[in-house]
Design an enzyme around this catalytic site. Structure first.
Site, PDB file in Angstrom:
ATOM      1  CB  SER A  94      -6.369  -0.934  64.391  1.00 50.76           C
ATOM      2  OG  SER A  94      -6.187  -2.237  64.863  1.00 50.76           O
ATOM      3  CE  LYS A 169      -7.455  -4.526  63.194  1.00 52.76           C
ATOM      4  NZ  LYS A 169      -7.779  -5.706  63.963  1.00 52.76           N
ATOM      5  CE  LYS A 237      -9.726   2.243  65.952  1.00 51.74           C
ATOM      6  NZ  LYS A 237      -8.574   1.400  66.103  1.00 51.74           N
TER       7      LYS A 237
END
Ligand code: NAD
Length: 301
Positions: A94, A169, A237
């Protein structure tokens, strides 16, 4: 097929395992030692990402973040050095949608297709081969790689061109973070009000408030099992990608920002390695009450 797999951590290891079990020849590389169970089943250890790319037709990466993908693909001993025309690079990590488009363009210059194919479903989904896989890239590459995706996941969607898989995502991670926050607040509320949080979770599961997060992370919050799973630092993140993207797009994501602040507060308490369901702990600290404690005053009336 001859498949390369780079990054054999919490997610990559079970994903590579499914591909070996399906009869594919696997070429494996990680900066850490490759897990023994994969080599004992016939996986071949390579000394670099370059070697993986020279031996495999399809090269999968499953590493933590954008700089790790860049290092694996374009480092001195990286995938790009070992590729030849017609091979396919599939990044299942990701990472940033914008950087993904740049990586795809660089790989395309070598005569190879690129798919961004991040996943959702966590360690449980990786082990059960039930991951959701959201893909960006050309249809011809998607069709070639689909049989591999089908060994690792169930809900597999080609969303659009390169970058669109990663954008999907990020959207997924916004929903999951806000859902964790909602479940944590709801269970904390119920427990502090004197209701049994396990029964509350059970009661809510079939209704409109039901979700995978209530099912899996609600249980973690009640049973106090915060080993990852999915580390808070990785969710931070992903929410950074959401908030940076929102800034560039000139849109507001106020609740995503709040969730990110709660994750930051967890990290400040030493929790960057906790599972992301551990977000509940910071809400508990703020409220001076832990799910599982007996509420003050109960039993007196
Ligand atoms: P992890 O840290 O457990 O595994 C990553 C692996 O990559 C490690 O073994 C590491 O040594 C290796 N690595 C790092 N840099 C490398 C390089 N340059 N070359 C080769 N190997 C390298 O992480 P994870 O939990 O498996 O997550 C991987 C990716 O999947 C992340 O992008 C994460 O956001 C995403 N993801 C994780 C989950 C989850 O529940 N853990 C769920 C969905 C998506």
């Amino acid at each position: 097929m001859d498949v390369g797999f780079i990054g054999l951590g919490i997610m990559g290891r079970p994903m590579a395992d499914h591909l070996i079990n399906a009869g594919h020849r696997l070429f494996l590389y990680d900066v850490k030692p490759v897990p023994d169970d994969l080599t004992s089943k016939g996986g071949t250890v390579c000394g670099s990402a370059k070697e993986v790319a020279s031996k495999a037709e399809i090269v999968i990466t499953m590493v933590p973040d954008t700089p790790h993908v860049e290092a694996a693909l374009f480092g001195p001993e990286g995938v790009a050095k070992g590729l030849s025309e017609g091979k396919i690079v599939v990044d299942m990590s990701s990472i940033a949608p914008i950087e993904t488009k740049r990586f795809a363009a660089e790989i395309n210059k070598l005569g190879c297709d690129y798919l961004d194919a991040p996943v959702s479903g966590g360690e449980v989904g990786a082990k059960a081969a039930s991951l959701t896989i959201m893909v960006g890239g050309p249809e011809r590459a998607f069709e070639k790689v689909k049989p591999l995706f089908e060994k690792m996941g169930k809900n597999i969607t080609l969303v659009g061109g390169n970058g669109d898989g990663q954008t999907t995502k990020v959207a997924n991670q916004i929903i999951v973070a806000l859902n964790i926050q909602a479940v944590a607040e709801a269970l904390l509320f119920a427990a502090r009000a004197g209701a049994d949080p396990a029964k509350v979770r059970q009661a809510l599961m079939g209704g409109f408030a039901g979700s995978k997060v209530l099912e899996i992370h609600g249980e973690r919050m009640i049973k106090r099992t915060f080993d990852p799973g999915f580390r808070i630092e990785l969710h931070q993140k992903d929410l950074n990608l959401a908030l940076q993207g929102a800034r560039a797009l000139n849109i507001a994501l106020p609740n995503t920002a709040t969730a990110q602040q709660l994750f930051s507060a967890c990290a400040a308490q030493g929790g960057s390695q906790w599972d992301h369901s551990g977000l509940v702990r910071i809400l508990e600290t703020m409220s001076g009450f832990e799910i599982g404690q007996t509420p003050p005053g109960s039993g007196d009336d």
